[in-house]
Write a protein that holds these residues in place. Sequence first.
Motif, mmCIF file in Angstrom:
data_model
loop_
_atom_site.group_PDB
_atom_site.id
_atom_site.type_symbol
_atom_site.label_atom_id
_atom_site.label_comp_id
_atom_site.label_asym_id
_atom_site.label_seq_id
_atom_site.Cartn_x
_atom_site.Cartn_y
_atom_site.Cartn_z
ATOM 1 N N MET A 1 0.847 -1.178 0.000
ATOM 2 C CA MET A 1 0.000 0.000 0.000
ATOM 3 C C MET A 1 0.891 1.239 0.000
ATOM 4 O O MET A 1 1.153 1.868 1.005
ATOM 5 N N THR A 2 1.437 1.586 -1.148
ATOM 6 C CA THR A 2 2.458 2.604 -1.215
ATOM 7 C C THR A 2 1.928 3.887 -1.802
ATOM 8 O O THR A 2 1.062 3.880 -2.672
ATOM 9 N N VAL A 38 -4.463 -9.918 -14.237
ATOM 10 C CA VAL A 38 -4.518 -8.471 -14.394
ATOM 11 C C VAL A 38 -3.797 -7.856 -13.202
ATOM 12 O O VAL A 38 -4.053 -8.247 -12.058
ATOM 13 N N TYR A 39 -2.905 -6.905 -13.443
ATOM 14 C CA TYR A 39 -2.121 -6.334 -12.356
ATOM 15 C C TYR A 39 -2.973 -5.417 -11.474
ATOM 16 O O TYR A 39 -3.804 -4.652 -11.968
ATOM 17 N N SER A 40 -2.751 -5.487 -10.139
ATOM 18 C CA SER A 40 -3.521 -4.662 -9.210
ATOM 19 C C SER A 40 -2.643 -4.200 -8.068
ATOM 20 O O SER A 40 -1.634 -4.829 -7.737
ATOM 21 N N GLU A 41 -3.050 -3.096 -7.448
ATOM 22 C CA GLU A 41 -2.400 -2.562 -6.264
ATOM 23 C C GLU A 41 -3.483 -2.057 -5.310
ATOM 24 O O GLU A 41 -4.575 -1.697 -5.734
ATOM 25 N N VAL A 42 -3.139 -2.004 -4.011
ATOM 26 C CA VAL A 42 -4.038 -1.465 -2.997
ATOM 27 C C VAL A 42 -3.582 -0.056 -2.642
ATOM 28 O O VAL A 42 -2.386 0.173 -2.412
ATOM 29 N N VAL A 43 -4.521 0.884 -2.588
ATOM 30 C CA VAL A 43 -4.213 2.268 -2.200
ATOM 31 C C VAL A 43 -5.212 2.693 -1.128
ATOM 32 O O VAL A 43 -6.320 2.155 -1.038
#
Length: 530
Positions: A1-2, A38-43
């Motif tokens: 979470m960057t 599918v690429y994912s990130e948490v924000v």
Amino acid sequence: MTDTQPQSGGTDARPVLVVDFGAQYAQLIARRVREANVYSEVVPHTWTTEQILERDPAAVILSGGPSSVYADGAPTVDPSLFDAGVPVLGICYGFQAMAQALGGTVAQTGQREYGGTHVEVPESGVLLTGSPTEQSVWMSHGDAVHEAPDGFHVLATSAGSPVAAFEDRDRRLFGMQWHPEVKHSPLGQHALENFLYRGAGLRPDWTPGNVVAEQVDRIRAQVGDGRVICALSGGVDSAVAAALVQRAVGDQLTCVFVDHGLLRQGEPEQVERDFVAATGVVLKVVDAREQFLGALAGVTDPEEKRKIIGREFIRVFEQAAREVVAESGAHGEEVRFLVQGTLYPDVVESGGGEGAANIKSHHNVGGLPDDLQFELVEPLRTLFKDEVRAVGLELGLPDAIVWRQPFPGPGLGIRIIGEVTGERLDLLRAADAIAREELTRAGLDRTVWQCPVVLLADVRSVGVQGDGRTYGHPVVLRPVTSEDAMTADWARVPYEVLARLSTRITNEVPEVNRVVLDVTSKPPGTIEWE
């Protein structure tokens, strides 16, 4: 979470951003998206629409959360997000927040829905294409959407949710009250993939092969013709990171293996035998056992241990870097880059970003000294453990390395509750070796994610051995199952295996007279005790 994209651990793929409203499942949503290739990130939910759009997301998913959308101080969604042309999926709280922001009605129904819930699907639309007209889903809510915003079609209803799913296909806005990311929603992954592929128009092209190619290009761009050293522990993370860097820059890389005295039985020999044989990499071995034990003398606080170990690691590598230059004859040429096997869970747990709690400092994230002399190369920083294994297999690493049980960077230093001494390390090494041997003999290496053995060094218990009284140490077995270390459950190891473990440890390790089993999940407990 960057808050910002990592310098060398990111990806060129446009991300699906999972906006975390405090959900226990936010990371799980990101994982399910990645499982769809599918690429994912948490924000964090504190990001503004402008910050979200600066990341050029392919889509946005609004997670669940513990609040009521109409409560004072509850997190909200800026309606401008829905006018930005980015596909959005709201889940649970995110679904309700979307409905309220766009003019729908959210209120208590007086009928809470927790756990398995029956829903009717009168109109499948895009989101529920291929779904039956009735299905079981996993709910967890006390509020519900009573009226959908203008322009939305209601796709599903339940006894406690007049509007359980909706969509505005033209604006590519979708939402559902249930949790598609959990296995208790049998068709949940299908719904997520409908959103990703049909609603957002994304392709499932984030694969191990693409990750390798992308990271190789990234590493070359970052490192250029510079010299690199890698902190090689023998674990899968550092091994895969090293193999990636070697593929990118070849003999510019020297791997440094530090025997800090906190390793398990046989590990130094395994590193030299297996990894060097598999990759042919240049390996420098540093014996720093006395240095680490001296620095840890008298220390019992786990955070202090982690920070000391992180600091000493860097000091050892600084010296090793100078020796690498001297040994190569490249006088005056500094080693600027240090490779680390940092993973996404390490960053999250170390408080890596706004909205992330600092659960514990990982030696290679929160434990690094402020005066670090190297530029970090962290090609795995956005990956979960199972994704790292897939990349390792793509790189051709042998199963003995790729499927090795995870082992923390601080080693046995954080599996001794109390001061770390040479005698206590020897005791724990013996007990740990027995545990690993018996789990392997029982064929549980792939079933049990890992089984930390913890020494309660400052605790003693009365026992009887050989018709005499003993006053020995207890050890704790912590077998867990997990996909990525973000969550875990205690492993149901067969009783007969546990019995053999206990008998052997108490018979073969004289200082131990009691073996106990940790049956705590994560959360609330972490996998490691410290």
